[in-house]
Design a protein around this motif. Structure first.
Motif, PDB file in Angstrom:
ATOM      1  N   ALA A   2       0.829  -1.199   0.000  1.00  0.00           N
ATOM      2  CA  ALA A   2       0.000   0.000   0.000  1.00  0.00           C
ATOM      3  C   ALA A   2       0.859   1.242   0.000  1.00  0.00           C
ATOM      4  O   ALA A   2       2.068   1.200   0.187  1.00  0.00           O
ATOM      5  CB  ALA A   2      -0.911  -0.017   1.228  1.00  0.00           C
ATOM      6  N   ALA A   3       0.197   2.383  -0.201  1.00  0.00           N
ATOM      7  CA  ALA A   3       0.910   3.654  -0.192  1.00  0.00           C
ATOM      8  C   ALA A   3       1.458   3.939   1.191  1.00  0.00           C
ATOM      9  O   ALA A   3       1.021   3.379   2.192  1.00  0.00           O
ATOM     10  CB  ALA A   3      -0.040   4.770  -0.623  1.00  0.00           C
ATOM     11  N   ALA A   4       2.447   4.818   1.258  1.00  0.00           N
ATOM     12  CA  ALA A   4       3.106   5.140   2.512  1.00  0.00           C
ATOM     13  C   ALA A   4       2.140   5.834   3.458  1.00  0.00           C
ATOM     14  O   ALA A   4       1.193   6.487   3.052  1.00  0.00           O
ATOM     15  CB  ALA A   4       4.305   6.043   2.238  1.00  0.00           C
ATOM     16  N   PRO A   5       2.361   5.692   4.810  1.00  0.00           N
ATOM     17  CA  PRO A   5       1.489   6.353   5.774  1.00  0.00           C
ATOM     18  C   PRO A   5       1.637   7.861   5.701  1.00  0.00           C
ATOM     19  O   PRO A   5       2.630   8.372   5.190  1.00  0.00           O
ATOM     20  CB  PRO A   5       1.990   5.799   7.119  1.00  0.00           C
ATOM     21  CG  PRO A   5       3.402   5.410   6.867  1.00  0.00           C
ATOM     22  CD  PRO A   5       3.439   4.928   5.460  1.00  0.00           C
ATOM     23  N   PRO A   6       0.646   8.590   6.227  1.00  0.00           N
ATOM     24  CA  PRO A   6       0.682  10.041   6.147  1.00  0.00           C
ATOM     25  C   PRO A   6       1.898  10.625   6.854  1.00  0.00           C
ATOM     26  O   PRO A   6       2.221  10.258   7.973  1.00  0.00           O
ATOM     27  CB  PRO A   6      -0.612  10.466   6.846  1.00  0.00           C
ATOM     28  CG  PRO A   6      -1.494   9.281   6.835  1.00  0.00           C
ATOM     29  CD  PRO A   6      -0.588   8.095   6.877  1.00  0.00           C
ATOM     30  N   THR A   7       2.570  11.523   6.209  1.00  0.00           N
ATOM     31  CA  THR A   7       3.657  12.297   6.805  1.00  0.00           C
ATOM     32  C   THR A   7       3.533  13.708   6.273  1.00  0.00           C
ATOM     33  O   THR A   7       2.735  13.988   5.382  1.00  0.00           O
ATOM     34  CB  THR A   7       5.036  11.732   6.399  1.00  0.00           C
ATOM     35  OG1 THR A   7       5.129  11.732   4.973  1.00  0.00           O
ATOM     36  CG2 THR A   7       5.235  10.314   6.915  1.00  0.00           C
ATOM     37  N   ALA A   8       4.323  14.607   6.809  1.00  0.00           N
ATOM     38  CA  ALA A   8       4.258  15.985   6.344  1.00  0.00           C
ATOM     39  C   ALA A   8       4.503  16.043   4.854  1.00  0.00           C
ATOM     40  O   ALA A   8       5.300  15.280   4.300  1.00  0.00           O
ATOM     41  CB  ALA A   8       5.303  16.818   7.073  1.00  0.00           C
ATOM     42  N   ALA A   9       3.835  16.945   4.216  1.00  0.00           N
ATOM     43  CA  ALA A   9       3.896  17.020   2.757  1.00  0.00           C
ATOM     44  C   ALA A   9       5.291  17.377   2.276  1.00  0.00           C
ATOM     45  O   ALA A   9       5.917  18.291   2.774  1.00  0.00           O
ATOM     46  CB  ALA A   9       2.900  18.064   2.276  1.00  0.00           C
ATOM     47  N   SER A  10       5.778  16.596   1.314  1.00  0.00           N
ATOM     48  CA  SER A  10       7.042  16.913   0.668  1.00  0.00           C
ATOM     49  C   SER A  10       6.790  17.968  -0.401  1.00  0.00           C
ATOM     50  O   SER A  10       5.649  18.301  -0.691  1.00  0.00           O
ATOM     51  CB  SER A  10       7.644  15.648   0.043  1.00  0.00           C
ATOM     52  OG  SER A  10       6.732  15.078  -0.861  1.00  0.00           O
ATOM     53  N   SER A  11       7.848  18.476  -0.978  1.00  0.00           N
ATOM     54  CA  SER A  11       7.710  19.559  -1.950  1.00  0.00           C
ATOM     55  C   SER A  11       7.198  19.029  -3.273  1.00  0.00           C
ATOM     56  O   SER A  11       7.874  18.264  -3.948  1.00  0.00           O
ATOM     57  CB  SER A  11       9.060  20.252  -2.142  1.00  0.00           C
ATOM     58  OG  SER A  11       8.973  21.248  -3.119  1.00  0.00           O
ATOM     59  N   ILE A  12       5.988  19.420  -3.612  1.00  0.00           N
ATOM     60  CA  ILE A  12       5.383  19.025  -4.885  1.00  0.00           C
ATOM     61  C   ILE A  12       4.757  20.268  -5.503  1.00  0.00           C
ATOM     62  O   ILE A  12       4.037  21.017  -4.835  1.00  0.00           O
ATOM     63  CB  ILE A  12       4.330  17.915  -4.694  1.00  0.00           C
ATOM     64  CG1 ILE A  12       5.007  16.628  -4.210  1.00  0.00           C
ATOM     65  CG2 ILE A  12       3.565  17.655  -5.979  1.00  0.00           C
ATOM     66  CD1 ILE A  12       4.062  15.479  -4.004  1.00  0.00           C
ATOM     67  N   GLU A  13       5.026  20.489  -6.765  1.00  0.00           N
ATOM     68  CA  GLU A  13       4.554  21.685  -7.443  1.00  0.00           C
ATOM     69  C   GLU A  13       3.156  21.471  -8.038  1.00  0.00           C
ATOM     70  O   GLU A  13       2.687  20.341  -8.182  1.00  0.00           O
ATOM     71  CB  GLU A  13       5.529  22.067  -8.559  1.00  0.00           C
ATOM     72  CG  GLU A  13       6.948  22.346  -8.078  1.00  0.00           C
ATOM     73  CD  GLU A  13       7.002  23.486  -7.080  1.00  0.00           C
ATOM     74  OE1 GLU A  13       6.276  24.493  -7.277  1.00  0.00           O
ATOM     75  OE2 GLU A  13       7.764  23.370  -6.103  1.00  0.00           O
ATOM     76  N   LYS A  14       2.509  22.586  -8.401  1.00  0.00           N
ATOM     77  CA  LYS A  14       1.190  22.503  -9.031  1.00  0.00           C
ATOM     78  C   LYS A  14       1.254  21.685 -10.311  1.00  0.00           C
ATOM     79  O   LYS A  14       0.331  20.925 -10.617  1.00  0.00           O
ATOM     80  CB  LYS A  14       0.662  23.905  -9.322  1.00  0.00           C
ATOM     81  CG  LYS A  14      -0.702  23.865 -10.001  1.00  0.00           C
ATOM     82  CD  LYS A  14      -1.453  25.177 -10.025  1.00  0.00           C
ATOM     83  CE  LYS A  14      -0.738  26.324 -10.562  1.00  0.00           C
ATOM     84  NZ  LYS A  14      -1.599  27.519 -10.747  1.00  0.00           N
ATOM     85  N   SER A  15       2.356  21.790 -11.043  1.00  0.00           N
ATOM     86  CA  SER A  15       2.485  21.039 -12.297  1.00  0.00           C
ATOM     87  C   SER A  15       2.443  19.535 -12.050  1.00  0.00           C
ATOM     88  O   SER A  15       1.962  18.779 -12.895  1.00  0.00           O
ATOM     89  CB  SER A  15       3.784  21.417 -13.003  1.00  0.00           C
ATOM     90  OG  SER A  15       4.904  21.137 -12.184  1.00  0.00           O
ATOM     91  N   ASP A  16       2.947  19.089 -10.879  1.00  0.00           N
ATOM     92  CA  ASP A  16       2.901  17.657 -10.551  1.00  0.00           C
ATOM     93  C   ASP A  16       1.460  17.196 -10.338  1.00  0.00           C
ATOM     94  O   ASP A  16       1.098  16.075 -10.711  1.00  0.00           O
ATOM     95  CB  ASP A  16       3.736  17.371  -9.304  1.00  0.00           C
ATOM     96  CG  ASP A  16       5.219  17.654  -9.519  1.00  0.00           C
ATOM     97  OD1 ASP A  16       5.759  17.179 -10.540  1.00  0.00           O
ATOM     98  OD2 ASP A  16       5.818  18.349  -8.693  1.00  0.00           O
ATOM     99  N   PHE A  17       0.666  18.054  -9.732  1.00  0.00           N
ATOM    100  CA  PHE A  17      -0.755  17.725  -9.574  1.00  0.00           C
ATOM    101  C   PHE A  17      -1.450  17.677 -10.927  1.00  0.00           C
ATOM    102  O   PHE A  17      -2.222  16.756 -11.210  1.00  0.00           O
ATOM    103  CB  PHE A  17      -1.433  18.755  -8.659  1.00  0.00           C
ATOM    104  CG  PHE A  17      -1.317  18.442  -7.197  1.00  0.00           C
ATOM    105  CD1 PHE A  17      -2.272  17.681  -6.556  1.00  0.00           C
ATOM    106  CD2 PHE A  17      -0.234  18.897  -6.467  1.00  0.00           C
ATOM    107  CE1 PHE A  17      -2.179  17.382  -5.207  1.00  0.00           C
ATOM    108  CE2 PHE A  17      -0.122  18.615  -5.120  1.00  0.00           C
ATOM    109  CZ  PHE A  17      -1.091  17.851  -4.484  1.00  0.00           C
ATOM    110  N   LEU A  18      -1.176  18.662 -11.775  1.00  0.00           N
ATOM    111  CA  LEU A  18      -1.853  18.724 -13.070  1.00  0.00           C
ATOM    112  C   LEU A  18      -1.506  17.532 -13.954  1.00  0.00           C
ATOM    113  O   LEU A  18      -2.307  17.142 -14.817  1.00  0.00           O
ATOM    114  CB  LEU A  18      -1.495  20.035 -13.780  1.00  0.00           C
ATOM    115  CG  LEU A  18      -2.015  21.309 -13.101  1.00  0.00           C
ATOM    116  CD1 LEU A  18      -1.558  22.545 -13.859  1.00  0.00           C
ATOM    117  CD2 LEU A  18      -3.539  21.290 -12.999  1.00  0.00           C
TER     118      LEU A  18
END
Length: 548
Positions: A2-18
């Motif tokens: 499964a995906a990793a457990p919740p931790t503080a958000a790492s640096s991800i840009e808006k372009s990564d979401f898009l």
């Protein structure tokens, strides 16, 4: 896995979401372990997307003073489903909305619950989220979103992802722990699939004159491909079932148990191995009909008692015949790769109109809705992929409801004494001209190639199509289709080809149909003559085709 457990958000840009946008869906990698495919749908990213959908929903729906807005969550059989379900629940709970978990569900059911009025099942909900990636490999997953107006469109998905990028930047470890607490307070669980399956059963009974068991004596096998469609034949997790209450025998049905590793075949009605599996089940069990679903049950196909596949153009022809009996002269909207023979069948034999439109189930549904809005009656929008929606069913893209329409025909024919067995269905597509030869090739665009000169793959693909168009207009043996909504469609050499740009990927799919392989090669050579001028275009599949 499964995906990793919740931790503080790492640096991800808006372009990564898009980058997670896939037309009107969101899709990404949810399970680690496949080389070269890093996880892009982590739990924090999922929570941010869910919170963004809640924000989007609150902007459009005013909550009733008596209750908070409700969002339901369902999922298919993927191994990351429950992890993502919990993450989505936390994101929705963060926004102060009520969370209603359905567990294993189908995509059509997730739209249906926005329309159902039944307070015992906390319906209608204000919005819903289906966790699925259709027939993609086990490590993928994604989201589809619904309101009572239907599935969200491309612009809505982009809006949600942009909001999610902003939400994500605010996450801290303490914030994520708070999300878990808030979500646990607002989550309720409902067995909505019992309502959905009951509606399907009632639809068949009604078509047969309210007979309790209108399919009594019919032997129908189902192949769910270990996705979410087992409910059609088997009582799963209190979800209800369809065939047995109608009196049908469902023995010999296979791969009904949900298994997100998909150990038997890809749950995809377009997949050769999948269709071979359901065909074998029909013949081995001497069944009257076989039904196959994709993972989340928004696509389907069938097989008659002789083992003849009723998918792609045949399924469209069959559904067109059924709908045109009910609505003479109506317009059938399909995707762009349907055959010339299908057009002749719909317009000449059935007396309907055929509108060939763009690929993409949302495109064809929206086009059918648009036609009705301007006074041109349309009751069916259907793709060769097995996506299909009917006006009578709120334009819901529903593979199970398509199969219910087939069952309706079997049941009504039996009740009226017209006949029984799948010959009733097969007879409806008599006269459909089918090509002797058909092929689909995929020509990939190398986005790193210098010939793109800094441009996008979409611009490059359009240049290929434009060059091919210039070549075809100078050849008297070829005729460009006067009306075409994507790419270029050309007739000639006793066949046709369509070259178009993929909806999402750097690929030019090429469809060819002809009366012989020799004629198909002649058409392929026309495309090759244009494609060779573009070095960033991989024409190896085309070369192999013409050489073979």
């Amino acid at each position: 896995m499964a995906a990793a457990p919740p931790t503080a958000a790492s640096s991800i840009e808006k372009s990564d979401f898009l980058k997670l946008q896939n037309g009107s869906d969101i899709r990404g990698v949810a399970v680690a372990g496949v080389e070269g495919e890093p996880v892009t749908l982590t739990e924090p990213i999922t929570e941010a997307i869910a919170a963004a959908f809640a924000s989007w929903l609150q902007d459009r729906k005013q909550p009733d003073a008596a209750r908070r807005l409700r969002v339901s969550i369902g999922h298919d059989s993927r191994i990351s489903a429950k992890t993502l379900q919990d993450a989505v629940s936390r994101g929705i709970g963060r926004a102060g909305l009520d969370v209603i978990q359905y567990g294993l569900a189908s995509t059509p059911a997730m739209f249906s619950c926005t329309l159902t009025e039944n307070e015992d099942f906390l319906c209608p909900v204000d919005g819903s989220i289906m966790i699925t990636a259709s027939h993609l490999p086990y490590n993928r997953n994604g989201f589809k979103f619904f309101t009572s107006a239907g599935g969200l469109g491309k612009a809505d998905i982009k809006d949600i992802l942009e909001r999610a990028a902003s939400v994500y930047k605010t996450f801290t470890d303490e914030d994520l722990r708070d999300l878990e607490r808030k979500a646990s307070q607002s989550i309720r669980r409902v067995e909505y699939m019992t309502i959905y399956t009951s509606n399907l059963v009632q639809a068949v009974r009604k078509a047969a004159g309210n007979i309790e068991k209108p399919l009594e004596g019919f032997h129908i096998v189902v192949d769910a491909g270990n996705g979410a469609g087992g409910f059609f034949a088997l009582f799963l997790f209190k979800q209800g079932k369809v065939l047995e209450p109608l009196g049908a025998i469902a023995s010999g049905s296979q791969f009904l148990e949900p298994d997100g590793m998909f150990p038997n075949h890809i749950p995809n009605p377009e997949d050769k191995a999948a269709m071979e599996a359901i065909t074998k089940a029909v013949l081995d069990n001497k069944a009257d009909l076989g039904i196959i679903f994709d993972t989340d049950v928004d696509r389907s196909a069938a097989v008659d008692s002789s083992g003849r596949e009723l998918n792609r153009n045949r399924l469209i022809a069959l559904m067109s015949a059924i709908v045109l009996e009910e609505h003479p002269g109506t317009t059938i909207v399909t995707d762009s790769v349907t055959s010339d023979g299908l057009t002749t069948f719909i317009e000449k034999k059935l007396g309907g109109k055929h509108r060939r439109f763009k690929r993409g189930y949302k495109n064809i549904i929206d086009e059918a809705i648009r036609l009705n809005s301007v006074g041109e009656e349309s009751h069916l929008a259907i793709e060769t992929s097995g996506h299909g929606a009917l006006k009578e069913n709120h334009w819901l893209d529903d593979g199970a409801y398509l199969m219910v329409k087939l069952l309706n025909k079997l049941a009504s024919a039996k009740a009226s004494g017209e006949g029984r067995g799948s010959k009733v269905l097969t007879g409806l597509v008599e006269g459909l001209e089918e090509p002797a030869f058909a092929a689909e090739l995929r020509l990939k665009i190398d986005q790193t190639h210098a010939d793109l000169k800094g441009g996008s793959f979409r611009e490059y693909g359009e240049a290929v199509i434009h060059h091919l168009e210039n070549i075809t207009v100078t050849d008297p043996k070829l005729q460009k289709a006067p009306v075409n909504y994507e790419g270029i469609r050309v007739s000639g050499y006793d066949g046709w080809f369509l070259l178009r740009l993929s909806l999402h990927d750097p690929v030019l799919p090429l469809n060819i149909e002809a009366s012989s392989q020799e004629d198909a090669v002649k058409l392929a050579l026309v495309v090759l003559s244009a494609a060779r001028e573009f070095p960033a275009l991989d024409v190896s599949a085309l070369n192999k085709f013409v050489q073979a």
